[in-house]
Design a protein around this motif. Structure first.
Motif, mmCIF file in Angstrom:
data_model
loop_
_atom_site.group_PDB
_atom_site.id
_atom_site.type_symbol
_atom_site.label_atom_id
_atom_site.label_comp_id
_atom_site.label_asym_id
_atom_site.label_seq_id
_atom_site.Cartn_x
_atom_site.Cartn_y
_atom_site.Cartn_z
ATOM 1 N N GLN A 1 0.831 -1.210 0.000
ATOM 2 C CA GLN A 1 0.000 0.000 0.000
ATOM 3 C C GLN A 1 0.865 1.259 0.000
ATOM 4 O OE1 GLN A 1 -3.079 0.248 3.046
ATOM 5 N NE2 GLN A 1 -2.479 2.351 3.427
ATOM 6 N N MET A 2 1.915 1.279 0.797
ATOM 7 C CA MET A 2 2.786 2.461 0.839
ATOM 8 C C MET A 2 3.473 2.690 -0.506
ATOM 9 S SD MET A 2 4.491 2.560 4.626
ATOM 10 C CE MET A 2 5.174 0.902 4.572
ATOM 11 N N ILE A 3 3.837 1.613 -1.184
ATOM 12 C CA ILE A 3 4.493 1.751 -2.481
ATOM 13 C C ILE A 3 3.486 2.168 -3.548
ATOM 14 C CG2 ILE A 3 5.719 0.512 -4.323
ATOM 15 C CD1 ILE A 3 6.854 -1.321 -2.032
ATOM 16 N N GLU A 4 2.385 1.454 -3.649
ATOM 17 C CA GLU A 4 1.421 1.660 -4.733
ATOM 18 C C GLU A 4 0.541 2.904 -4.540
ATOM 19 O OE1 GLU A 4 1.432 -0.164 -7.472
ATOM 20 O OE2 GLU A 4 2.985 -1.511 -6.697
ATOM 21 N N ARG A 5 0.054 3.142 -3.341
ATOM 22 C CA ARG A 5 -0.875 4.241 -3.118
ATOM 23 C C ARG A 5 -0.173 5.510 -2.652
ATOM 24 N NH1 ARG A 5 -4.670 4.079 1.845
ATOM 25 N NH2 ARG A 5 -2.952 5.302 2.629
ATOM 26 N N ASP A 6 0.767 5.350 -1.730
ATOM 27 C CA ASP A 6 1.426 6.518 -1.143
ATOM 28 C C ASP A 6 2.686 6.932 -1.897
ATOM 29 O OD1 ASP A 6 -0.570 6.353 0.782
ATOM 30 O OD2 ASP A 6 0.675 5.185 2.143
ATOM 31 N N HIS A 7 3.110 6.099 -2.839
ATOM 32 C CA HIS A 7 4.277 6.382 -3.692
ATOM 33 C C HIS A 7 5.540 6.639 -2.868
ATOM 34 C CE1 HIS A 7 1.496 6.456 -7.008
ATOM 35 N NE2 HIS A 7 0.759 7.324 -6.345
ATOM 36 N N ILE A 8 5.754 5.794 -1.877
ATOM 37 C CA ILE A 8 6.992 5.839 -1.098
ATOM 38 C C ILE A 8 7.924 4.799 -1.708
ATOM 39 C CG2 ILE A 8 8.050 5.513 1.165
ATOM 40 C CD1 ILE A 8 5.304 6.227 2.394
ATOM 41 N N TYR A 9 9.066 5.259 -2.213
ATOM 42 C CA TYR A 9 9.983 4.362 -2.911
ATOM 43 C C TYR A 9 11.301 4.152 -2.180
ATOM 44 C CZ TYR A 9 6.629 5.288 -6.585
ATOM 45 O OH TYR A 9 5.456 5.417 -7.303
ATOM 46 N N ALA B 1 11.030 1.242 5.763
ATOM 47 C CA ALA B 1 11.418 0.535 6.983
ATOM 48 C C ALA B 1 11.069 1.353 8.225
ATOM 49 C CB ALA B 1 12.908 0.212 6.956
ATOM 50 N N GLY B 2 11.091 2.685 8.094
ATOM 51 C CA GLY B 2 10.733 3.545 9.211
ATOM 52 C C GLY B 2 9.264 3.437 9.594
ATOM 53 N N HIS B 3 8.424 3.004 8.666
ATOM 54 C CA HIS B 3 6.992 2.844 8.919
ATOM 55 C C HIS B 3 6.637 1.428 9.386
ATOM 56 C CE1 HIS B 3 5.689 6.714 7.283
ATOM 57 N NE2 HIS B 3 6.563 6.525 6.300
ATOM 58 N N LEU B 4 7.604 0.541 9.347
ATOM 59 C CA LEU B 4 7.363 -0.868 9.685
ATOM 60 C C LEU B 4 8.322 -1.312 10.793
ATOM 61 C CD1 LEU B 4 7.180 -2.167 6.013
ATOM 62 C CD2 LEU B 4 5.263 -2.095 7.620
ATOM 63 N N PRO B 5 7.951 -2.322 11.549
ATOM 64 C CA PRO B 5 8.846 -2.804 12.607
ATOM 65 C C PRO B 5 9.898 -3.790 12.075
ATOM 66 C CG PRO B 5 6.804 -4.023 12.700
ATOM 67 C CD PRO B 5 6.646 -2.983 11.603
#
Length: 61
Positions: A11-19, A25-29
């Motif tokens: 979701q972060m890659i496809e919708r939020d365009h975080i590459y 990694a900062g958003h995940l444990p």
């Protein structure tokens, strides 16, 4: 990586365009290498993969 984290990563890659793998990694444990491994398993490719792991970017193709 658990299923919920894997879905959130997508979701972060496809919708939020975080590459940036470091930012993801900062958003995940999970560590940067775990994010790289999971994104690779999900079929994403990378830019700068041979450099510093903190500078790896997911290819936007």
């Amino acid at each position: 990586m658990d299923d919920i984290s894997s879905k959130y990563l997508t979701q972060m890659i496809e919708r939020d365009h975080i590459y940036s793998v470091l930012e993801l990694a900062g958003h995940l444990p999970y560590a940067v290498r775990d994010v790289i491994n999971e994104a690779s398993r999900l079929g994403y490719s990378f830019d700068n993969i041979m450099q510093d792991p903190n500078k790896v970017m997911i290819d936007k193709k």
